[in-house]
Design a protein around this motif. Sequence first.
Motif, PDB file in Angstrom:
ATOM      1  N   VAL A   1     -29.084  18.393  39.028  1.00 16.32           N
ATOM      2  CA  VAL A   1     -29.341  18.620  37.603  1.00 16.32           C
ATOM      3  C   VAL A   1     -30.809  19.043  37.496  1.00 16.32           C
ATOM      4  O   VAL A   1     -31.700  18.222  37.735  1.00 16.32           O
ATOM      5  N   ASP A   2     -31.047  20.320  37.183  1.00 15.93           N
ATOM      6  CA  ASP A   2     -32.409  20.850  37.405  1.00 15.93           C
ATOM      7  C   ASP A   2     -33.506  20.093  36.663  1.00 15.93           C
ATOM      8  O   ASP A   2     -34.553  19.809  37.218  1.00 15.93           O
ATOM      9  N   PHE A   3     -33.232  19.703  35.418  1.00 16.03           N
ATOM     10  CA  PHE A   3     -34.321  19.056  34.672  1.00 16.03           C
ATOM     11  C   PHE A   3     -34.549  17.596  35.092  1.00 16.03           C
ATOM     12  O   PHE A   3     -35.497  16.955  34.652  1.00 16.03           O
ATOM     13  N   MET A   4     -33.665  17.067  35.918  1.00 16.42           N
ATOM     14  CA  MET A   4     -33.861  15.683  36.394  1.00 16.42           C
ATOM     15  C   MET A   4     -34.574  15.648  37.755  1.00 16.42           C
ATOM     16  O   MET A   4     -34.902  14.564  38.258  1.00 16.42           O
ATOM     17  N   MET A   5     -34.805  16.821  38.348  1.00 17.30           N
ATOM     18  CA  MET A   5     -35.417  16.856  39.678  1.00 17.30           C
ATOM     19  C   MET A   5     -36.938  16.928  39.560  1.00 17.30           C
ATOM     20  O   MET A   5     -37.480  17.347  38.550  1.00 17.30           O
ATOM     21  N   GLY A   6     -37.596  16.463  40.630  1.00 16.26           N
ATOM     22  CA  GLY A   6     -39.054  16.592  40.698  1.00 16.26           C
ATOM     23  C   GLY A   6     -39.809  15.613  39.810  1.00 16.26           C
ATOM     24  O   GLY A   6     -40.986  15.809  39.521  1.00 16.26           O
ATOM     25  N   THR A   7     -39.155  14.592  39.343  1.00 11.75           N
ATOM     26  CA  THR A   7     -39.804  13.597  38.481  1.00 11.75           C
ATOM     27  C   THR A   7     -39.124  12.248  38.673  1.00 11.75           C
ATOM     28  O   THR A   7     -37.967  12.190  39.094  1.00 11.75           O
TER      29      THR A   7
ATOM     30  N   LEU B   1     -26.761  16.486  28.419  1.00 12.01           N
ATOM     31  CA  LEU B   1     -25.494  16.298  29.136  1.00 12.01           C
ATOM     32  C   LEU B   1     -24.799  17.645  29.334  1.00 12.01           C
ATOM     33  O   LEU B   1     -24.314  17.958  30.422  1.00 12.01           O
ATOM     34  N   GLU B   2     -24.778  18.435  28.265  1.00 13.99           N
ATOM     35  CA  GLU B   2     -24.137  19.745  28.295  1.00 13.99           C
ATOM     36  C   GLU B   2     -24.744  20.615  29.391  1.00 13.99           C
ATOM     37  O   GLU B   2     -24.031  21.227  30.201  1.00 13.99           O
ATOM     38  N   ILE B   3     -26.064  20.599  29.446  1.00 14.94           N
ATOM     39  CA  ILE B   3     -26.765  21.399  30.470  1.00 14.94           C
ATOM     40  C   ILE B   3     -26.392  20.882  31.864  1.00 14.94           C
ATOM     41  O   ILE B   3     -26.057  21.649  32.770  1.00 14.94           O
TER      42      ILE B   3
ATOM     43  N   GLN C   1     -24.114  22.723  35.089  1.00 12.36           N
ATOM     44  CA  GLN C   1     -24.640  22.952  36.449  1.00 12.36           C
ATOM     45  C   GLN C   1     -23.737  22.339  37.527  1.00 12.36           C
ATOM     46  O   GLN C   1     -24.008  22.485  38.716  1.00 12.36           O
ATOM     47  N   ASN C   2     -22.711  21.606  37.102  1.00 18.81           N
ATOM     48  CA  ASN C   2     -21.799  20.960  38.062  1.00 18.81           C
ATOM     49  C   ASN C   2     -20.370  21.148  37.562  1.00 18.81           C
ATOM     50  O   ASN C   2     -19.903  20.407  36.705  1.00 18.81           O
ATOM     51  N   ILE C   3     -19.673  22.113  38.122  1.00 19.92           N
ATOM     52  CA  ILE C   3     -18.360  22.446  37.574  1.00 19.92           C
ATOM     53  C   ILE C   3     -17.322  21.354  37.884  1.00 19.92           C
ATOM     54  O   ILE C   3     -17.403  20.663  38.895  1.00 19.92           O
ATOM     55  N   GLU C   4     -16.378  21.268  36.963  1.00 23.88           N
ATOM     56  CA  GLU C   4     -15.309  20.274  37.102  1.00 23.88           C
ATOM     57  C   GLU C   4     -14.395  20.704  38.242  1.00 23.88           C
ATOM     58  O   GLU C   4     -13.886  21.817  38.251  1.00 23.88           O
TER      59      GLU C   4
ATOM     60  N   ASN D   1     -19.498  17.562  43.542  1.00 33.55           N
ATOM     61  CA  ASN D   1     -19.681  18.135  42.201  1.00 33.55           C
ATOM     62  C   ASN D   1     -19.079  17.251  41.137  1.00 33.55           C
ATOM     63  O   ASN D   1     -19.677  16.994  40.096  1.00 33.55           O
ATOM     64  N   GLN D   2     -17.848  16.816  41.410  1.00 35.69           N
ATOM     65  CA  GLN D   2     -17.160  15.982  40.434  1.00 35.69           C
ATOM     66  C   GLN D   2     -17.862  14.641  40.281  1.00 35.69           C
ATOM     67  O   GLN D   2     -17.997  14.116  39.177  1.00 35.69           O
ATOM     68  N   VAL D   3     -18.351  14.098  41.399  1.00 38.20           N
ATOM     69  CA  VAL D   3     -19.074  12.824  41.362  1.00 38.20           C
ATOM     70  C   VAL D   3     -20.316  12.976  40.480  1.00 38.20           C
ATOM     71  O   VAL D   3     -20.633  12.110  39.672  1.00 38.20           O
ATOM     72  N   ARG D   4     -20.995  14.099  40.607  1.00 38.61           N
ATOM     73  CA  ARG D   4     -22.196  14.318  39.771  1.00 38.61           C
ATOM     74  C   ARG D   4     -21.820  14.372  38.287  1.00 38.61           C
ATOM     75  O   ARG D   4     -22.535  13.837  37.441  1.00 38.61           O
ATOM     76  N   ARG D   5     -20.703  15.009  37.994  1.00 43.11           N
ATOM     77  CA  ARG D   5     -20.247  15.025  36.591  1.00 43.11           C
ATOM     78  C   ARG D   5     -19.948  13.599  36.109  1.00 43.11           C
ATOM     79  O   ARG D   5     -20.332  13.202  35.022  1.00 43.11           O
ATOM     80  N   ASP D   6     -19.248  12.851  36.958  1.00 45.84           N
ATOM     81  CA  ASP D   6     -18.931  11.457  36.592  1.00 45.84           C
ATOM     82  C   ASP D   6     -20.210  10.674  36.288  1.00 45.84           C
ATOM     83  O   ASP D   6     -20.279   9.933  35.308  1.00 45.84           O
ATOM     84  N   ILE D   7     -21.204  10.839  37.151  1.00 47.92           N
ATOM     85  CA  ILE D   7     -22.459  10.070  36.994  1.00 47.92           C
ATOM     86  C   ILE D   7     -23.099  10.361  35.635  1.00 47.92           C
ATOM     87  O   ILE D   7     -23.392   9.435  34.872  1.00 47.92           O
TER      88      ILE D   7
END
Lengths: 281, 311
Positions: free
Chosen positions: A248-254, A267-269, A273-276, A12-18
């Motif tokens: 990240v829902d809007f980044m999937m499927g594309t 970014l906020e959205i 979706q990935n808590i600190e 989760n934290q890695v996803r936030r970092d990315i």
Amino acid sequence: MTDIPKLESITNQVRRDIVRMVHANNSGHPGGSLGCAEFLVALYFKTMNHNKDFSMDGVGEDIFYLSNGHISPVWYSVLARSGYFPVSELSTFRKIDSRLQGHPATHEGLEGIRMASGSLGQGLSVAIGTCLAKKLNKDNSIVYTLHGDGELQEGQNWEAIMYASANKVDNIIATVDYNKKQIDGSLDNVLNMGDLKAKFESFGWMVFEEEKGNDMESVLNVLNSAKGETKKEKPIVILLHTEMGNGVDFMMGTHKWHGSAPNDEQLEIALNQNIETLGDY
Amino acid sequence: MERKDTRSGFGAGLTELGKTNKNVVALCADLTGSLKMGDFANNHPDRFFQVGIAEANMIGMAAGLTVGGKIPFTGTFANFSTARVYDQIRQSVSYSGKNVKICASHAGLTLGEDGATHQTLEDIGMMKMLPNMVVINPCDFNQTKAATIAIADHKGPVYLRFGRPKVTNFTPENQKFEIGKAVPLVKGIDVSIFATGHLVWPALESVKLLKEEGISAEVINIHTIKPLDKKAILESVKKTKCVVTAEEHQMNGGLGDSIAQLLCRELPTPLEMVAVDDSFGESGPPMKLMEKYGLTKNNIVSSVKKVIIRK
């Protein structure tokens, strides 16, 4: 496995970092980075025997090469979170005078990186070289790699794939990030790779295929199974089915988020979706 | 004087390294015989890697072998050691600062009958442009052997260029090879001739012809094109005040180009280049090709006469 909640929390934290790293520069590659978060967390926090006190030669420890260097954000995050360099340094990603170049480099001396990558198709050859050095050094550790699926369109890979089986390089576990997308669109539309599993098998590799490449338990299991098959005179590849943009829902499927950055609102959205979990850098 | 091929000097150097340095490993892309790597391969099968006709993979593997402390020497023809694998060298060797020795035979026109596809005349230029890369072009068997042994002790990427034909073996046996250190061969006062590789011997031969015409030529062997021995070059040019460079390479990007850059900045001086003028080679006997493309002692003599009146 009791480790799983802990590993998922790191992921989760890695996803936030990315997403934060890419957003801060308005440049970078979030899609593939997010898709490989479970894999790299599993590798560095569980599977690999490695030393965060970095030595270039890596004698006596497992080594990882990122061949598809554009997904550097996930690697940088995982390296920092593993203790290779300060987490605060993630804020320098892609900025001038940074050790965190757009694509990974050894030139600035960033701990954890042993070879530049970015120009695609070179990592497997490099990894095979290190496998041979390990054999000469009577070093039993393993070399792990990650490659994009589209990256396999580069011919050098197939030179390396041919060499590894012909010469029984059996201390390598290569993983293909099988998300079936590349910059210009779907893998099938850009250049259909056909049956990748059959291709590797016909080249003499042992193939593992994991459909759930974004499920921590599945990733750990396939890595574990692959590890159990090393030193049996065959190179090993894992076809890891992942989802570009996963988490990240809007980044999937594309394929749209292969190499574009989120704006402030996006970014906020994504962060919601990935808590600190470990503290943002 | 004895005639020997520089590639055999490489083979002899590698044989020596096999005995003295256990970290030296060698890779070859299906040209073991041509590169004279057979001795090393036979004596150290565990340290020799036959990669097949797959040069890109060979360069990548060499880079990977350094991680773990090995000192890899790759062997194939010069064209396949450079142009074919330029991006692999750039990213995995040069940018990554890896201790790889790229050893390239059959450079230049003297490869002969195989023709232009194999006669690279651009390799020095390509390799010297890469940051971190040392570029060496020794002149005969003894010097190539010494250079091969010396580069194992240099930490960092090196391009070592040599050739196919038998050429006069005139430098001392068991010489000490110093990377980046020019070798003065003849003292003179009227012109500085800076030559590299197969053109060093013709440069020496030109001295006698020039003397007959009352010209005292200084000859310096520039076996290392990068880093260039600026001090030796400038000292000679200060005395002679005109320059001829000689090499088996394109004018663009070669030794002459490096020396011209140096002199433009530090000591503007009339200069002529004996080199291939923006052209590919062709099939033919090596020495006939050298004549046709203007790379002989006579071309050096005529270039000296041309430059000397420009002083």
